[in-house]
Scaffold this active site. Structure first.
Site, PDB file in Angstrom:
ATOM      1  N   ARG A  64     -24.650  35.589 -13.960  1.00 10.83           N
ATOM      2  CA  ARG A  64     -25.081  36.977 -13.813  1.00 10.83           C
ATOM      3  C   ARG A  64     -23.885  37.884 -13.564  1.00 10.83           C
ATOM      4  NH1 ARG A  64     -29.063  39.620  -9.267  1.00 10.83           N
ATOM      5  NH2 ARG A  64     -29.776  41.375 -10.519  1.00 10.83           N
ATOM      6  N   HIS A  68     -22.971  41.060 -15.897  1.00  8.42           N
ATOM      7  CA  HIS A  68     -22.991  42.408 -15.334  1.00  8.42           C
ATOM      8  C   HIS A  68     -21.614  43.054 -15.360  1.00  8.42           C
ATOM      9  CE1 HIS A  68     -27.074  42.735 -13.147  1.00  8.42           C
ATOM     10  NE2 HIS A  68     -27.156  41.782 -14.054  1.00  8.42           N
TER      11      HIS A  68
END
Length: 331
Positions: A64, A68
Site C-alpha cells: 500500500r 500510495h
C-alpha cells in the site's frame, strides 16, 4: 535520406535521449560496490525479514505504501515526509503504515554508507522483499534502483482511487500513470493481502445504492457474516476484515483474491466489479486459474509502477532521514 524518414529518426532520437535522461540511472544492481563492502539490498532484506517474522501483515502495508507514494507525485518517497500539509496527513493515507521499517532500514544503511541510498529505493526494495517472503521464491522479482527523493510533499487525495470507483475510471487512472489495463487488473491483485475498514464497504451490506438492501453482487452468506462484524448502528471504527476471504491465504501473495471475487466474495465494490465487468472478467478468470501467471505478471507490473515519476541525477536528493518535521534536514 527521405525528409519524412529523417523527421521520424530525429523524433525517435529525441525521445530516446529524454528517456535516458529520466530513467538512465535506474538499473538492477545500481548500488553494487557503492557501499564499500556492504550489500545494500541485503541490509534492506534483513530488516524486512525481522519485521515479517513478527508481523506478516507488513506485506500489505508496504504494498500500500508503494502504491500510495508512486501514484501521487511519483516514486519519490514524498509520502514519508512529516508535516501538517504533507501527503502523510491526507485522508487517503491516514491508515498507511510501515514507516518504522523504512526508517530502520535507512538507519542501518546510513551506518554502512552515509548519503548513498535513497528512501524511495528503500520502499521499492523492501516491498519486493516482503512480497517474496509472503509469496515464495516464484513471487520474487528484480527491481531497478537509482531513484532520488522528492523535495516536497503536499496533500493529494485525487490520484488515489476510492472503493466505489468504476472499472473504466480505474483503467483511465492507471493509463494516466503510464500503466496498462492489464497492469491495473494485476496490481489490484495486491488485495490478496491486507484488510479493509468497515466504512469502506458498509454501504454494500445495509443500503446499497439507496435500496435499503445489500449489494446483490455480494454472496449472501458473506453479507450475513460481514453484517455481524460491522453492525449498521454500531461505531465500527477500527473494525477490519480481510480483503481475501480465504482464511488460509489472507496473508499470502497468491491468486486467491481472484478466486474469491469470481465467487462474489469481493469486499470492496471495485474488487467485485473487476470480476463482473465485461472488459476485465476474462483476465480475472485467467488469474484465478493460473497462479504462476499472476505472480509473473504481478512482478512485472510492480516494476512498471516503480518507474512512475522517478527522480534521478540532480532532480532530487538523498535524504539523511526518511521522515522529519524539518524538511531542510534532508538537503
Amino acid at each position: 535520406m527521405n525528409k519524412s524518414v529523417l523527421v521520424v529518426v530525429t523524433v525517435g532520437l529525441v525521445l530516446l535521449l529524454n528517456m535516458d535522461a529520466c530513467y538512465g540511472q535506474l538499473k538492477i544492481g545500481f548500488y553494487k560496490e557503492k557501499c564499500d563492502y556492504e550489500d545494500v539490498e541485503s541490509i534492506v532484506n534483513k530488516v524486512v525479514n525481522e519485521s515479517f517474522a513478527s508481523d506478516h501483515s507488513i506485506v500489505a502495508a508496504l504494498l500500500r505504501m508503494q502504491f500510495h507514494d508512486c501514484f501521487v507525485t511519483g516514486c519519490d518517497a514524498s509520502l514519508l515526509l512529516d508535516g501538517d500539509s504533507s501527503e502523510k496527513k491526507a485522508i487517503a493515507n491516514l491508515n498507511v503504515r510501515g514507516f518504522e521499517l523504512i526508517d530502520k532500514a535507512k538507519t542501518a544503511l546510513e551506518q554502512a554508507c552515509p548519503g548513498i541510498v535513497s528512501c524511495s529505493d528503500i520502499i521499492i526494495m523492501a516491498t519486493r522483499d516482503a512480497v517474496a517472503l509472503s509469496g515464495g521464491s516464484t513471487a520474487r522479482y528484480e527491481v531497478k534502483t537509482g531513484r532520488r527523493d522528492g523535495l516536497t510533499s503536499e496533500q493529494a487525495n485525487f490520484d488515489l482511487p476510492g472503493p466505489q470507483i468504476s472499472v473504466s475510471n480505474t483503467i483511465e487512472l492507471f493509463v494516466s500513470k503510464g500503466l496498462s489495463d492489464t497492469d491495473m487488473i494485476v496490481l489490484l491483485g495486491s488485495h490478496t493481502v491486507g484488510i479493509a475498514h468497515c466504512n469502506f464497504f458498509q454501504n454494500r451490506l445495509w443500503n446499497f445504492g439507496g435500496t435499503g438492501s445489500a449489494d446483490p453482487s455480494m454472496d449472501p452468506a458473506l453479507v450475513e457474516t460481514l453484517k455481524s462484524q460491522c453492525p449498521e448502528s454500531a461505531n465500527n471504527e477500527g473494525v477490519v476484515v480481510n480483503l481475501d476471504q480465504n482464511p488460509s491465504s489472507s496473508n499470502v501473495v497468491d491468486n486467491s483474491f481472484y478466486q474469491q471475487i469470481r465467487s462474489n466474495r469481493g469486499i470492496l465494490e471495485i474488487d467485485q466489479k473487476l470480476a463482473l465487468d465485461p472488459s476485465t472478467t476474462d483476465a480475472v478468470a485467467t488469474m484465478a486459474n493460473d497462479g504462476d501467471t499472476f505472480l509473473k505478471l504481478f512482478g512485472k507490473s510492480m516494476v512498471k509502477m516503480g518507474g512512475i515519476g522517478v527522480l534521478t541525477g540532480t532532480d532530487g536528493q538523498i535524504r539523511l532521514k526518511c521522515s522529519s518535521a524539518n524538511w531542510s534536514n534532508f538537503e
